[in-house]
Design a protein around this motif. Structure first.
Motif, short mmCIF file in Angstrom:
data_model
loop_
_atom_site.label_atom_id
_atom_site.label_comp_id
_atom_site.label_asym_id
_atom_site.label_seq_id
_atom_site.Cartn_x
_atom_site.Cartn_y
_atom_site.Cartn_z
N TRP A 1 0.82 -1.22 0.00
CA TRP A 1 0.00 0.00 0.00
C TRP A 1 0.85 1.26 0.00
O TRP A 1 0.47 2.28 -0.59
CB TRP A 1 -0.93 -0.03 1.21
N LEU B 1 -0.51 5.04 0.17
CA LEU B 1 -1.53 4.77 1.17
C LEU B 1 -0.93 4.22 2.45
O LEU B 1 0.12 3.57 2.44
CB LEU B 1 -2.56 3.77 0.62
N ILE C 1 -7.35 1.90 5.92
CA ILE C 1 -6.50 2.28 4.80
C ILE C 1 -6.84 3.74 4.47
O ILE C 1 -8.02 4.08 4.33
CB ILE C 1 -6.76 1.39 3.58
N LEU D 1 -8.55 8.98 -0.01
CA LEU D 1 -9.12 7.64 0.15
C LEU D 1 -9.11 7.28 1.62
O LEU D 1 -8.08 7.36 2.28
CB LEU D 1 -8.32 6.62 -0.66
N ARG D 2 -10.28 6.92 2.13
CA ARG D 2 -10.42 6.47 3.52
C ARG D 2 -11.32 5.25 3.52
O ARG D 2 -12.49 5.32 3.12
CB ARG D 2 -11.05 7.56 4.40
N LEU D 3 -10.78 4.13 3.98
CA LEU D 3 -11.53 2.87 3.96
C LEU D 3 -11.25 2.10 5.23
O LEU D 3 -10.10 1.94 5.63
CB LEU D 3 -11.12 2.03 2.74
N ALA E 1 -8.46 -4.55 -2.30
CA ALA E 1 -7.69 -3.76 -3.27
C ALA E 1 -8.55 -3.37 -4.47
O ALA E 1 -8.46 -2.24 -4.97
CB ALA E 1 -6.47 -4.54 -3.71
N HIS F 1 -11.72 -2.88 -4.49
CA HIS F 1 -12.62 -1.80 -4.08
C HIS F 1 -11.88 -0.46 -4.07
O HIS F 1 -12.43 0.55 -4.52
CB HIS F 1 -13.19 -2.10 -2.69
N CYS F 2 -10.64 -0.44 -3.60
CA CYS F 2 -9.85 0.79 -3.61
C CYS F 2 -9.62 1.27 -5.04
O CYS F 2 -9.64 2.48 -5.31
CB CYS F 2 -8.52 0.58 -2.90
N SER F 3 -9.42 0.33 -5.96
CA SER F 3 -9.21 0.71 -7.36
C SER F 3 -10.48 1.31 -7.97
O SER F 3 -10.40 2.15 -8.87
CB SER F 3 -8.77 -0.50 -8.18
#
Length: 291
Positions: free
Chosen positions: A121, A126, A143, A153-155, A204, A206-208
Motif C-alpha cells: 500500500w 496509502l 487504509i 481515500l479512507r476505507l 484492493a 474496491h480501492c481501485s
C-alpha cells in the motif's frame, strides 16, 4: 515537525515534478511553473514537503487536483503519476489521525494481514494499519491516504461474526459513526478469512474503484486467491450505507419512531419491533429464535 516521504527510487519527486511541468508546458525554467499554472505559494510548499520539510497548514488536495488536471490537459497524466510514484504523503494530509488499539486478533486475521501487506500500500501512497481507533471509533483495519490525483481515500474494514437480527442495528450505528469520520466501511465475516488472499484482493479492487489509477496485482500467489468460487465467497459487503441488508426497513422504522430519542431507546424500540415481527409471522406452536 518533519515527515519522511517514502519513494520507490532514489530520485527526488520534487525534481521529477519540476522537470515534468517544464517539459510539457515548454517553460524556460522551474521558476515559471507556479505563475503558468496559477499555483501560488502552495507549489513551493509541496516541493518543500517532498524534500522532507514540514507539512503546510493549507490542504494539499486542491493543489494535487490542479496538478493532475494540468498534466492531463497536456496528455501527460500517466507521466505525472510516474513522477509521483512511491510518494506517500503524511496521513494528516488525508485529514486522518488514528491511534493503535491493543488486543488479540481473531483466528485468520494474521493471514489476512500478510495478504494485505503483499499489496504494498505504501508504494501507492496509502497507509495501512490494523486495530485502530478513529475519533474514538474502532476499526479492525484502516487504509487511508491523499493520492497524487487529489483524491482522499479512507476505507475501514470490519471483521464481524454473522449477526442475529437483534444485533444488526447496533452494527449499523457503529458503522454510521465510523462513516461520519469520513471512512467508507467494508465488512468481512470471520469465516471469509479462510480465503485471506482473495479477501485482500477484493479490498484492493474496491480501492481501485475509488481511485482507478491504482494498480494492484491480480494475484498474490496464495493457493486460493484466484479461484472463481472463492472470489465470490470472499467479496466484502459495503456497510455504508447498507439498505440491502436484512431488516433494513424495520431498522428505518425504529429510527423514525425514536427520532428524538437516544441510542439506547432506539435499540430497545428496534428489538421490540423484531420480536413483534417474528411473533406475527410464526406459527402458533413455533418458538421463534432471535440469536
Amino acid at each position: 515537525m518533519r515527515y519522511v516521504i517514502q519513494q520507490t527510487d532514489e530520485s527526488n519527486a520534487a525534481e521529477r515534478l519540476e522537470a515534468l511541468f517544464v517539459a510539457i508546458y515548454g517553460l524556460r525554467g522551474a521558476a515559471q511553473i507556479p505563475g503558468k499554472l496559477a499555483l501560488g505559494v502552495a507549489w513551493g510548499e509541496l516541493l518543500a514537503l517532498l524534500r522532507g520539510g514540514p507539512q503546510p497548514d493549507a490542504p494539499l488536495a486542491p493543489l494535487l487536483t490542479s496538478l493532475y488536471r494540468a498534466a492531463h490537459a497536456r496528455g501527460a497524466a500517466e507521466r505525472y503519476l510516474e513522477a509521483m510514484a512511491g510518494v506517500r504523503l503524511p496521513l494528516r494530509a488525508a485529514g486522518v489521525h488514528w491511534q493503535r488499539r491493543l488486543g488479540a486478533q481473531p483466528e485468520g486475521a494474521e493471514a489476512f494481514d500478510r495478504a494485505l501487506a503483499k499489496l504494498r500500500w505504501e508504494a501507492h501512497g496509502l497507509h495501512l494499519q490494523r486495530q485502530v481507533s478513529i475519533q474514538g471509533e474502532p476499526a479492525d483495519w484502516a487504509i487511508a491516504g491523499l493520492l497524487p490525483t487529489g483524491v482522499v481515500l479512507r476505507l475501514a474494514v470490519q471483521l464481524r461474526p454473522e449477526p442475529s437480527p437483534l444485533e444488526a442495528l447496533a452494527e449499523d450505528l457503529a458503522d454510521d459513526r465510523l462513516a461520519a469520520t469520513g471512512f467508507e466501511v467494508l465488512g468481512l465475516r470471520d469465516w471469509q478469512l479462510r480465503y485471506a488472499g482473495t479477501c485482500a484482493l477484493e479490498v484492493a479492487a474496491h480501492c481501485s474503484r475509488l481511485a482507478p489509477h491504482l494498480g494492484f496485482p491480480a494475484k498474490l500467489h496464495d493457493p486460493d486467491d484466484d479461484h472463481p468460487v472463492h472470489r465470490l465467497q470472499a467479496a466484502p459487503q459495503l456497510l455504508t450505507p447498507r439498505m440491502n441488508t436484512p431488516q433494513w426497513a424495520l431498522r428505518e422504522e425504529a429510527r423514525r419512531l425514536t427520532a428524538d430519542a437516544g441510542p439506547q431507546a432506539l435499540l430497545d424500540r428496534y428489538r421490540s419491533l423484531v420480536v413483534a415481527s417474528s411473533r406475527a409471522s410464526a406459527d402458533e406452536d413455533e418458538a421463534p429464535g432471535w440469536g
